[in-house]
Design a protein around this motif. Structure first.
Motif, mmCIF file in Angstrom:
data_model
loop_
_atom_site.group_PDB
_atom_site.id
_atom_site.type_symbol
_atom_site.label_atom_id
_atom_site.label_comp_id
_atom_site.label_asym_id
_atom_site.label_seq_id
_atom_site.Cartn_x
_atom_site.Cartn_y
_atom_site.Cartn_z
ATOM 1 N N CYS A 30 0.537 -1.012 0.019
ATOM 2 C CA CYS A 30 -0.075 0.040 0.270
ATOM 3 C C CYS A 30 0.887 1.268 0.103
ATOM 4 N N GLU A 31 2.146 1.192 0.069
ATOM 5 C CA GLU A 31 3.327 2.176 -0.122
ATOM 6 C C GLU A 31 2.915 2.984 1.280
ATOM 7 N N SER A 45 -1.632 -0.659 7.715
ATOM 8 C CA SER A 45 -2.798 -0.364 6.781
ATOM 9 C C SER A 45 -3.252 -1.645 6.190
ATOM 10 N N CYS A 46 -2.309 -2.712 5.514
ATOM 11 C CA CYS A 46 -3.001 -3.646 4.958
ATOM 12 C C CYS A 46 -2.627 -5.061 5.641
#
Length: 219
Positions: A30-31, A45-46
């Motif tokens: 997700c960078e 986040s992911c």
């Protein structure tokens, strides 16, 4: 004549600069950029990170910890050494390095081998045994990862694994190995000494082995 005892309290450990242990990471999925201390397995986040990412990051975390200890001022280093912090940290590094390879080897094997559970039945903690793990991959049709690691590095890894599984006495001597087939790096009863240089070499050798495991593929 009277005598009054006074309690003796150990000196507190000096503070460690936590900024040296903090590392910034960018998730390949997700960078998102985030900061971590030590080993981490999840992106905030992911979610769960790939096994290879976890392994290489854990090895980098060990180097960061070694660097933080090595950077302590001389007067603090003396106090820390006296209290056994260096020795305990170096032992932990060896244990962690072996654990990183064990976890990655297991993950790669389960990912690529359809009947992994059947092949592992009755083999115990085979990913903890350095020579048995490559043989397991070979039996499943994969190339021998020992061929991807230079011979001197492999011999050092064998000594690292033996040191990890050595059972120390209260005086720091190696009495036996808890790993069947592991050859102790010192004679029975002789003190087993681990140094900063040993740990850094172990991290480097384990990194090479992890790369070989990540690149493994059916023949």
């Amino acid at each position: 004549m009277s005598f009054r005892s006074r309690p003796r309290y150990p000196r507190p450990l000096p503070e460690i600069d936590e900024e040296r242990l903090a590392r910034t990471r960018t998730c390949a999925g997700c960078e998102i950029r985030y900061g971590v201390f030590g080993e981490h397995r999840y992106c905030p986040s992911c979610g769960r990170l790939p096994a290879a990412t976890v392994a290489f990051d854990a090895l980098q975390a060990e180097t960061a910890r070694l660097d933080a200890l090595a950077s302590l001022p001389d007067e603090i280093r003396a106090a820390v050494r006296e209290q056994g912090v260096f020795t305990r940290s170096w032992v932990d590094t060896i244990e962690n390095v072996v654990g990183v390879v064990e976890a990655l080897g297991s993950s790669v094997f389960h990912e690529h081998v359809a009947d992994a559970e059947e092949r592992l039945r009755g083999k115990g903690s085979i990913f903890q045994r350095l020579d048995d793990m490559p043989d397991l991959f070979v039996s499943a049709g994969f190339p021998d990862v020992r061929g991807s690691v230079e011979s001197p590095a492999w011999q050092r890894l064998l000594r690292t694994w033996a040191a990890r599984h050595a059972s120390p006495t209260t005086t720091g001597s190696s009495t036996r190995s808890t790993c069947a087939g592991c050859r102790l790096p010192v004679p029975l009863g002789q003190g087993l000494v681990i140094s900063d240089a040993d740990c850094r070499q172990a991290v480097g050798d384990a990194t090479a082995l992890c790369r070989a495991l990540v690149d493994v593929g059916p023949r």
